[in-house]
Write a protein that holds these residues in place. Structure first.
Motif, PDB file in Angstrom:
ATOM      1  N   LYS A 301      83.074  21.255  87.859  1.00 58.79           N
ATOM      2  CA  LYS A 301      82.430  22.371  87.148  1.00 58.79           C
ATOM      3  C   LYS A 301      81.287  22.973  87.962  1.00 58.79           C
ATOM      4  CE  LYS A 301      83.628  20.929  82.473  1.00 58.79           C
ATOM      5  NZ  LYS A 301      83.144  20.728  81.096  1.00 58.79           N
ATOM      6  N   GLU A 302      81.416  22.839  89.265  1.00 58.17           N
ATOM      7  CA  GLU A 302      80.365  23.362  90.140  1.00 58.17           C
ATOM      8  C   GLU A 302      80.225  24.896  90.016  1.00 58.17           C
ATOM      9  OE1 GLU A 302      81.716  19.508  91.606  1.00 58.17           O
ATOM     10  OE2 GLU A 302      82.758  21.377  91.055  1.00 58.17           O
ATOM     11  N   THR A 303      81.369  25.575  89.950  1.00 52.42           N
ATOM     12  CA  THR A 303      81.311  27.053  89.823  1.00 52.42           C
ATOM     13  C   THR A 303      80.686  27.470  88.496  1.00 52.42           C
ATOM     14  OG1 THR A 303      83.308  27.234  91.166  1.00 52.42           O
ATOM     15  CG2 THR A 303      82.681  29.162  89.872  1.00 52.42           C
ATOM     16  N   LEU A 304      81.066  26.786  87.443  1.00 51.52           N
ATOM     17  CA  LEU A 304      80.496  27.087  86.121  1.00 51.52           C
ATOM     18  C   LEU A 304      79.010  26.783  86.101  1.00 51.52           C
ATOM     19  CD1 LEU A 304      80.935  27.953  83.199  1.00 51.52           C
ATOM     20  CD2 LEU A 304      81.521  25.582  82.645  1.00 51.52           C
ATOM     21  N   ALA A 305      78.616  25.670  86.754  1.00 45.54           N
ATOM     22  CA  ALA A 305      77.202  25.306  86.808  1.00 45.54           C
ATOM     23  C   ALA A 305      76.401  26.369  87.552  1.00 45.54           C
ATOM     24  CB  ALA A 305      77.032  23.946  87.479  1.00 45.54           C
ATOM     25  N   LEU A 306      77.008  26.897  88.645  1.00 49.32           N
ATOM     26  CA  LEU A 306      76.323  27.952  89.402  1.00 49.32           C
ATOM     27  C   LEU A 306      76.124  29.199  88.542  1.00 49.32           C
ATOM     28  CD1 LEU A 306      75.198  28.709  92.177  1.00 49.32           C
ATOM     29  CD2 LEU A 306      77.463  29.601  92.774  1.00 49.32           C
ATOM     30  N   SER A 307      77.130  29.502  87.754  1.00 47.61           N
ATOM     31  CA  SER A 307      77.029  30.651  86.847  1.00 47.61           C
ATOM     32  C   SER A 307      75.957  30.419  85.790  1.00 47.61           C
ATOM     33  CB  SER A 307      78.383  30.902  86.193  1.00 47.61           C
ATOM     34  OG  SER A 307      78.288  31.924  85.233  1.00 47.61           O
ATOM     35  N   LYS A 308      75.886  29.207  85.298  1.00 51.68           N
ATOM     36  CA  LYS A 308      74.884  28.883  84.281  1.00 51.68           C
ATOM     37  C   LYS A 308      73.477  28.947  84.865  1.00 51.68           C
ATOM     38  CE  LYS A 308      77.719  27.916  80.840  1.00 51.68           C
ATOM     39  NZ  LYS A 308      77.762  28.758  79.624  1.00 51.68           N
ATOM     40  N   GLU A 309      73.345  28.516  86.117  1.00 53.46           N
ATOM     41  CA  GLU A 309      72.041  28.573  86.773  1.00 53.46           C
ATOM     42  C   GLU A 309      71.568  30.028  86.910  1.00 53.46           C
ATOM     43  OE1 GLU A 309      72.305  26.567  90.480  1.00 53.46           O
ATOM     44  OE2 GLU A 309      72.380  24.559  89.577  1.00 53.46           O
ATOM     45  N   GLN A 310      72.516  30.880  87.270  1.00 59.24           N
ATOM     46  CA  GLN A 310      72.174  32.303  87.392  1.00 59.24           C
ATOM     47  C   GLN A 310      71.770  32.882  86.042  1.00 59.24           C
ATOM     48  OE1 GLN A 310      71.947  34.066  90.255  1.00 59.24           O
ATOM     49  NE2 GLN A 310      71.114  35.728  88.969  1.00 59.24           N
ATOM     50  N   ALA A 311      72.432  32.437  84.967  1.00 55.85           N
ATOM     51  CA  ALA A 311      72.087  32.908  83.616  1.00 55.85           C
ATOM     52  C   ALA A 311      70.698  32.433  83.217  1.00 55.85           C
ATOM     53  CB  ALA A 311      73.125  32.422  82.620  1.00 55.85           C
ATOM     54  N   VAL A 312      70.362  31.205  83.610  1.00 58.16           N
ATOM     55  CA  VAL A 312      69.021  30.676  83.314  1.00 58.16           C
ATOM     56  C   VAL A 312      67.972  31.466  84.069  1.00 58.16           C
ATOM     57  CG1 VAL A 312      67.490  28.696  83.678  1.00 58.16           C
ATOM     58  CG2 VAL A 312      69.784  28.351  82.740  1.00 58.16           C
ATOM     59  N   THR A 313      68.256  31.784  85.325  1.00 57.15           N
ATOM     60  CA  THR A 313      67.288  32.567  86.125  1.00 57.15           C
ATOM     61  C   THR A 313      67.060  33.941  85.504  1.00 57.15           C
ATOM     62  OG1 THR A 313      67.991  31.438  88.151  1.00 57.15           O
ATOM     63  CG2 THR A 313      66.838  33.545  88.401  1.00 57.15           C
ATOM     64  N   THR A 314      68.153  34.575  85.085  1.00 54.67           N
ATOM     65  CA  THR A 314      68.044  35.892  84.443  1.00 54.67           C
ATOM     66  C   THR A 314      67.273  35.801  83.126  1.00 54.67           C
ATOM     67  OG1 THR A 314      70.153  36.572  85.418  1.00 54.67           O
ATOM     68  CG2 THR A 314      69.349  37.849  83.539  1.00 54.67           C
ATOM     69  N   ALA A 315      67.554  34.767  82.342  1.00 57.63           N
ATOM     70  CA  ALA A 315      66.871  34.596  81.057  1.00 57.63           C
ATOM     71  C   ALA A 315      65.391  34.318  81.257  1.00 57.63           C
ATOM     72  CB  ALA A 315      67.530  33.464  80.274  1.00 57.63           C
ATOM     73  N   LYS A 316      65.085  33.571  82.319  1.00 58.69           N
ATOM     74  CA  LYS A 316      63.678  33.274  82.591  1.00 58.69           C
ATOM     75  C   LYS A 316      62.927  34.535  82.985  1.00 58.69           C
ATOM     76  CE  LYS A 316      60.758  30.013  85.095  1.00 58.69           C
ATOM     77  NZ  LYS A 316      60.726  28.882  86.061  1.00 58.69           N
ATOM     78  N   GLU A 317      63.558  35.376  83.776  1.00 59.88           N
ATOM     79  CA  GLU A 317      62.926  36.651  84.156  1.00 59.88           C
ATOM     80  C   GLU A 317      62.716  37.537  82.927  1.00 59.88           C
ATOM     81  OE1 GLU A 317      65.536  38.286  87.027  1.00 59.88           O
ATOM     82  OE2 GLU A 317      64.841  36.980  88.684  1.00 59.88           O
ATOM     83  N   ALA A 318      63.707  37.548  82.050  1.00 54.42           N
ATOM     84  CA  ALA A 318      63.595  38.337  80.814  1.00 54.42           C
ATOM     85  C   ALA A 318      62.474  37.800  79.943  1.00 54.42           C
ATOM     86  CB  ALA A 318      64.912  38.323  80.066  1.00 54.42           C
ATOM     87  N   MET A 319      62.360  36.473  79.877  1.00 50.97           N
ATOM     88  CA  MET A 319      61.297  35.874  79.074  1.00 50.97           C
ATOM     89  C   MET A 319      59.926  36.218  79.645  1.00 50.97           C
ATOM     90  SD  MET A 319      58.957  33.194  78.946  1.00 50.97           S
ATOM     91  CE  MET A 319      59.527  31.982  80.125  1.00 50.97           C
ATOM     92  N   GLU A 320      59.789  36.155  80.964  1.00 52.82           N
ATOM     93  CA  GLU A 320      58.511  36.492  81.605  1.00 52.82           C
ATOM     94  C   GLU A 320      58.152  37.957  81.371  1.00 52.82           C
ATOM     95  OE1 GLU A 320      56.360  34.581  82.987  1.00 52.82           O
ATOM     96  OE2 GLU A 320      57.522  32.733  82.925  1.00 52.82           O
ATOM     97  N   SER A 321      59.168  38.805  81.447  1.00 53.50           N
ATOM     98  CA  SER A 321      58.936  40.231  81.200  1.00 53.50           C
ATOM     99  C   SER A 321      58.516  40.473  79.746  1.00 53.50           C
ATOM    100  CB  SER A 321      60.204  41.023  81.516  1.00 53.50           C
ATOM    101  OG  SER A 321      60.022  42.391  81.218  1.00 53.50           O
ATOM    102  N   ALA A 322      59.181  39.778  78.825  1.00 53.23           N
ATOM    103  CA  ALA A 322      58.844  39.927  77.407  1.00 53.23           C
ATOM    104  C   ALA A 322      57.440  39.390  77.119  1.00 53.23           C
ATOM    105  CB  ALA A 322      59.874  39.208  76.549  1.00 53.23           C
ATOM    106  N   LYS A 323      57.099  38.288  77.779  1.00 49.08           N
ATOM    107  CA  LYS A 323      55.761  37.718  77.606  1.00 49.08           C
ATOM    108  C   LYS A 323      54.693  38.683  78.109  1.00 49.08           C
ATOM    109  CE  LYS A 323      52.864  33.807  78.981  1.00 49.08           C
ATOM    110  NZ  LYS A 323      52.775  32.568  79.790  1.00 49.08           N
ATOM    111  N   TYR A 324      54.950  39.282  79.281  1.00 45.29           N
ATOM    112  CA  TYR A 324      53.997  40.246  79.846  1.00 45.29           C
ATOM    113  C   TYR A 324      53.828  41.438  78.907  1.00 45.29           C
ATOM    114  CZ  TYR A 324      52.216  43.994  82.786  1.00 45.29           C
ATOM    115  OH  TYR A 324      51.485  45.050  83.273  1.00 45.29           O
TER     116      TYR A 324
END
Length: 483
Positions: A301-324
């Motif tokens: 599930k390495e490919t799926l894990a990579l996709s999930k990591e990218q989703a976490v990175t995007t969500a974290k950026e969205a959270m930081e933007s929303a916090k700001y």
């Protein structure tokens, strides 16, 4: 996009009734802006209707959440084409634009410049684009609401209350209390203005009645009555103008502040919506982090894990933007509120000073009108009542048979000569029914009083054409006041 704050003067003028291509009638206004920094732009005049203002207000409010927006004049269905309402709206729209021009953020909006300077065709296209974007915004809002419901059902927790949250609660409590007080002030200001308008009408009718009375009387007293009527009618005009000045300088400013309190609530709600978006971004990040944990380091599930990591990175950026955004709007709102409190003191001070000045000016004008009337009334010449003789009085008529002498003349008694002051003299013509003497009266006492036969008086009045004063058939003893 923001631009440098523009120094300009703005005027809303020339309201005119117009109609659109569908035949719908509306009022349009000329909006003239003068850019003091740009010689090339100079003076620009555009025509705007109330719907253009409401569109502009919505765009600007969305662009600057947390800003306490200057309030627009309220809509009105009944009487919206009356001169009084149209002029009141014109003043309100002008004040609205001037407050935006004075605002450090709102005045830098490109939408502000567009509203003041663009032609009708360009503005219409912008409005259509804004309207077309609304369904997308509604879909986004629906998705946000669905995610929020999911977060709550999944056990999501609210953020801990910050110092800003506590301050917002205090602000909301204060605004709710102030709103009630402003409603009372507005209500009783309206009552005061209504009483002044009623007084103006009553003073006009009062003046008309005295003018009419003076014209019917004539002579000097009639002139005095006419002067009073004219003064009352002048005071009616002064009182009417005073009432309208109170509308502009007292009622409308307090009505604007009542609407300003609604703007504060709107700004607080905008912050709450952004806070909810921030909470949703936190929940979304946590959800994606949990999904990543399930596949990370799992063989195959390495490919799926990579996709999930990218989703976490995007969500974290969205959270930081929303916090700001949340922190920025919170800070903006608190600054806006402090600015509101300072301006409120200055504005209400100006309202009170204007009101007091109005009262002084009104009473000075009233005093001047009454003062100018006073010498005209005092100059009226009053006739000397002492120069007018007393009315004739006949009293104590006695039995003529008992007092008639052999020569046919009536006897004369001196019993009450000092009470009635009869004076007699011979007229040489024998025309006196009381004997050979002519009897007259004046205000001085004399030494004789005739006891006369009332039937002689009756026959004399009839024969001479002067009318009877009594009847022989009546009682022989009677007091008569005035013949």
């Amino acid at each position: 996009n923001a631009i440098e704050k523009i120094e300009m003067s703005i005027r809303v003028s020339d309201p005119a009734k117009s109609s659109d291509k569908y035949g719908q009638v509306f009022i349009s206004y000329k909006v003239t802006s003068v850019n003091s920094r740009s010689v090339s732009v100079g003076t620009v005049t555009v025509v705007r209707r109330y719907n253009d203002f409401t569109w502009f207000h919505s765009v600007l409010s969305a662009q600057y959440p947390g800003v306490i927006m200057p309030p627009l004049p309220e809509k009105q269905t009944v009487g919206r084409f009356s001169n009084e309402f149209v002029e009141s709206r014109r003043r309100g729209l002008e004040k609205y634009l001037k407050r935006i021009a004075d605002h450090p953020e709102l005045s830098t909006s490109e939408h502000f410049v567009t509203f003041l300077q663009t032609d009708d065709a360009t503005l219409l296209k912008l409005k259509e684009d804004f309207k077309a974007a609304k369904p997308a915004l509604s879909a986004s809002a629906a998705k946000w609401l669905e995610n929020k419901v999911h977060t709550i059902s999944s056990g999501g927790k609210d953020l801990e209350k910050s110092a800003a949250d506590m301050k917002i609660v205090e602000i909301l409590q204060y605004v709710n209390s102030l709103e009630k007080q402003m409603a009372n002030v507005t209500k009783y200001s309206e009552n005061l203005i209504k009483k002044n308008r009623d007084l103006s009408q009553a003073m006009f009718e009062f003046g008309q009645s005295f003018t009419s009375l003076g014209q019917s009387e004539g002579d000097v007293i009639g002139e005095g009555l006419t002067h009073l009527g004219s003064t009352a009618e002048s005071l009616s005009v002064i009182t009417s103008a005073h009432a309208e000045d109170q509308v502009v300088r007292l009622l409308e400013p307090f009505e604007e502040y009542s609407r300003m309190l609604t703007s504060i609530k709107t700004a607080i709600q905008q912050r709450q919506d952004i806070k909810s978006s921030y909470m949703h971004s936190i929940s979304d990040l946590e959800s994606k982090q949990n999904a990543l944990k399930k596949v990370v380091n799992v063989p195959g599930k390495e490919t799926l894990a990579l996709s999930k990591e990218q989703a976490v990175t995007t969500a974290k950026e969205a959270m930081e933007s929303a916090k700001y955004e949340y922190e920025r709007v919170s800070e903006r709102l608190l600054i806006e509120y402090e600015t509101f409190k300072c301006r409120k003191v200055a504005d209400i001070k100006e309202i009170i000073l204007n009101f007091v000045t109005l009262q002084i000016e009104f009473h000075k004008q009233s005093e001047q009108a009454w003062t100018e009337l006073l010498p005209k009334i005092e100059s009226i010449s009053v006739p000397d009542v002492s120069a007018v003789g007393r009315p004739v009085m006949y009293t104590s008529f006695t039995n003529p048979v008992a007092n008639h002498n052999s020569s046919g003349a009536h006897s004369v008694s001196d019993d009450a000569s000092t009470d009635f002051g009869w004076q007699h003299q011979n007229d040489g013509e024998g025309g006196n029914p009381f004997g050979d003497d002519d009897v007259r009266f004046d205000n001085e006492p004399h030494h004789s009083q005739r006891t006369v036969d009332r039937r002689d008086i009756f026959s004399y009045r009839v024969d001479s054409g002067r009318g009877p004063v009594g009847s022989p058939a009546e009682d022989e003893e009677e007091d008569i006041a005035g013949v």
